[in-house]
Motif scaffolding. Structure first.
Motif, mmCIF file in Angstrom:
data_model
loop_
_atom_site.group_PDB
_atom_site.id
_atom_site.type_symbol
_atom_site.label_atom_id
_atom_site.label_comp_id
_atom_site.label_asym_id
_atom_site.label_seq_id
_atom_site.Cartn_x
_atom_site.Cartn_y
_atom_site.Cartn_z
ATOM 1 N N LYS A 86 39.378 -15.575 -10.121
ATOM 2 C CA LYS A 86 39.959 -14.296 -9.730
ATOM 3 C C LYS A 86 38.863 -13.362 -9.251
ATOM 4 C CE LYS A 86 43.742 -14.562 -13.008
ATOM 5 N NZ LYS A 86 44.366 -13.953 -14.186
ATOM 6 N N GLY A 87 39.130 -12.678 -8.157
ATOM 7 C CA GLY A 87 38.123 -11.772 -7.616
ATOM 8 C C GLY A 87 36.893 -12.547 -7.206
ATOM 9 N N ARG A 88 35.738 -12.107 -7.660
ATOM 10 C CA ARG A 88 34.482 -12.769 -7.330
ATOM 11 C C ARG A 88 33.923 -13.556 -8.517
ATOM 12 N NH1 ARG A 88 31.584 -11.329 -2.953
ATOM 13 N NH2 ARG A 88 29.644 -11.457 -4.150
ATOM 14 N N MET A 89 34.727 -13.726 -9.567
ATOM 15 C CA MET A 89 34.239 -14.417 -10.761
ATOM 16 C C MET A 89 33.987 -15.896 -10.469
ATOM 17 S SD MET A 89 36.315 -12.776 -13.978
ATOM 18 C CE MET A 89 37.775 -13.702 -13.635
ATOM 19 N N LEU A 90 32.928 -16.412 -11.083
ATOM 20 C CA LEU A 90 32.628 -17.836 -10.995
ATOM 21 C C LEU A 90 33.033 -18.500 -12.300
ATOM 22 C CD1 LEU A 90 29.110 -17.858 -9.319
ATOM 23 C CD2 LEU A 90 31.283 -18.519 -8.298
ATOM 24 N N ARG A 91 33.722 -19.608 -12.175
ATOM 25 C CA ARG A 91 34.162 -20.376 -13.347
ATOM 26 C C ARG A 91 33.377 -21.673 -13.404
ATOM 27 N NH1 ARG A 91 38.465 -24.257 -14.302
ATOM 28 N NH2 ARG A 91 38.974 -24.126 -16.501
ATOM 29 N N PRO A 92 32.576 -21.870 -14.467
ATOM 30 C CA PRO A 92 31.807 -23.117 -14.572
ATOM 31 C C PRO A 92 32.668 -24.271 -15.082
ATOM 32 C CG PRO A 92 31.344 -21.715 -16.453
ATOM 33 C CD PRO A 92 32.288 -20.949 -15.558
ATOM 34 N N GLN A 93 32.451 -25.451 -14.509
ATOM 35 C CA GLN A 93 33.123 -26.666 -14.965
ATOM 36 C C GLN A 93 32.114 -27.794 -15.012
ATOM 37 O OE1 GLN A 93 36.499 -27.022 -12.175
ATOM 38 N NE2 GLN A 93 37.746 -26.868 -14.010
ATOM 39 N N VAL A 94 32.175 -28.578 -16.067
ATOM 40 C CA VAL A 94 31.311 -29.746 -16.206
ATOM 41 C C VAL A 94 31.955 -30.883 -15.434
ATOM 42 C CG1 VAL A 94 30.291 -31.387 -17.830
ATOM 43 C CG2 VAL A 94 30.465 -28.985 -18.439
#
Length: 118
Positions: A86-94
């Protein structure tokens, strides 16, 4: 490693399912990127699935700028993926469930590994 990557990009080589997907230029770079602390971070991301770097910073107790640098390094090695949320958020994923280190012991084994991966 570089020649192998170029060969794959040109379509001259086709990696098999058994081949490594992540490469490190040296054992030193492997130990820096996959230190105990960073492996704990990977585990935290995989288990808690934080929605943003800010959430991960809270969960891990790490400063967001340092966390961001660490994750960018892991992303360059293909260990994590930073997806736009959402927005400019970065979501980390392994990206993987496990990591196996193949480390040749003898010089002959190192040459064979170099021929196979170069």
């Amino acid at each position: 490693m570089k020649a192998r990557t170029i060969g794959i990009a040109r379509g001259e080589c086709h990696p098999t399912a058994e081949e490594p997907r992540v490469w490190f230029a040296s054992l030193e770079s492997f130990t820096r990127v996959l230190s105990d602390r960073n492996r704990e971070l990977l585990s935290l991301i995989a288990e808690r699935e934080p929605a943003s770097l800010a959430e991960l910073a809270i969960l891990s107790g790490r400063a967001k700028p340092n966390l961001s640098r660490t994750l960018r390094t892991m992303e360059r090695h293909g260990l994590v993926e930073l997806q736009r949320g959402k927005g400019r958020m970065l979501r980390p994923q392994v990206r993987y469930h496990g990591i196996r280190l193949d480390l040749p012991v003898t010089s002959a084994a190192r040459r064979m590994a170099g021929q196979r991966t170069a």
